[in-house]
Design a protein around this motif. Sequence first.
Motif, PDB file in Angstrom:
ATOM      1  N   HIS A  39       0.837  -1.208   0.000  1.00 42.51           N
ATOM      2  CA  HIS A  39       0.000   0.000   0.000  1.00 42.51           C
ATOM      3  C   HIS A  39       0.873   1.260   0.000  1.00 42.51           C
ATOM      4  O   HIS A  39       0.866   2.053   0.942  1.00 42.51           O
ATOM      5  N   LEU A  40       1.602   1.487  -1.082  1.00 44.58           N
ATOM      6  CA  LEU A  40       2.568   2.575  -1.150  1.00 44.58           C
ATOM      7  C   LEU A  40       1.985   3.955  -0.891  1.00 44.58           C
ATOM      8  O   LEU A  40       2.562   4.731  -0.115  1.00 44.58           O
ATOM      9  N   PRO A  41       0.854   4.357  -1.479  1.00 41.01           N
ATOM     10  CA  PRO A  41       0.338   5.721  -1.214  1.00 41.01           C
ATOM     11  C   PRO A  41       0.045   5.973   0.267  1.00 41.01           C
ATOM     12  O   PRO A  41       0.320   7.056   0.777  1.00 41.01           O
ATOM     13  N   GLU A  47       4.627   7.975   6.358  1.00 40.53           N
ATOM     14  CA  GLU A  47       6.041   8.321   6.504  1.00 40.53           C
ATOM     15  C   GLU A  47       6.208   9.818   6.776  1.00 40.53           C
ATOM     16  O   GLU A  47       7.036  10.222   7.592  1.00 40.53           O
ATOM     17  N   HIS A  48       5.400  10.641   6.130  1.00 41.89           N
ATOM     18  CA  HIS A  48       5.451  12.085   6.372  1.00 41.89           C
ATOM     19  C   HIS A  48       5.155  12.387   7.847  1.00 41.89           C
ATOM     20  O   HIS A  48       5.857  13.188   8.478  1.00 41.89           O
ATOM     21  N   GLN A  49       4.140  11.744   8.396  1.00 40.68           N
ATOM     22  CA  GLN A  49       3.785  11.981   9.795  1.00 40.68           C
ATOM     23  C   GLN A  49       4.874  11.477  10.743  1.00 40.68           C
ATOM     24  O   GLN A  49       5.166  12.108  11.766  1.00 40.68           O
ATOM     25  N   ILE A  50       5.465  10.338  10.416  1.00 45.55           N
ATOM     26  CA  ILE A  50       6.552   9.792  11.246  1.00 45.55           C
ATOM     27  C   ILE A  50       7.730  10.757  11.269  1.00 45.55           C
ATOM     28  O   ILE A  50       8.294  11.060  12.323  1.00 45.55           O
ATOM     29  N   ARG A  51       8.116  11.251  10.098  1.00 46.67           N
ATOM     30  CA  ARG A  51       9.244  12.186  10.031  1.00 46.67           C
ATOM     31  C   ARG A  51       8.943  13.473  10.790  1.00 46.67           C
ATOM     32  O   ARG A  51       9.810  14.018  11.474  1.00 46.67           O
ATOM     33  N   ARG A  52       7.730  13.950  10.667  1.00 48.57           N
ATOM     34  CA  ARG A  52       7.341  15.185  11.359  1.00 48.57           C
ATOM     35  C   ARG A  52       7.436  15.012  12.872  1.00 48.57           C
ATOM     36  O   ARG A  52       8.001  15.848  13.577  1.00 48.57           O
ATOM     37  N   LEU A  53       6.896  13.905  13.387  1.00 44.64           N
ATOM     38  CA  LEU A  53       6.957  13.645  14.826  1.00 44.64           C
ATOM     39  C   LEU A  53       8.401  13.430  15.266  1.00 44.64           C
ATOM     40  O   LEU A  53       8.819  13.948  16.306  1.00 44.64           O
TER      41      LEU A  53
END
Length: 69
Positions: A39-41, A47-53
């Motif tokens: 489920h790439l999308p 991943e964006h949320q993980i990096r932000r946190l």
Amino acid sequence: MTFPEQQEPPRNIWYTLDEALDLLASLEDSRDVLIDMGHLPVVIGLEHQIRRLSRRLDFDEPEEDRHED
């Protein structure tokens, strides 16, 4: 979640360090499962949320590279 019309949702939400670490671990585990399922999308958004946190917890990027999302 719904809010009464006259009440706005909070502008900031605070986590204790333990809560933030638990959330980060859950997000990372979810990301890994989604990658394994193809489920790439969904993974890209997660991943964006993980990096932000991670940045807000000072786990990523040197100070001069950091910016607010």
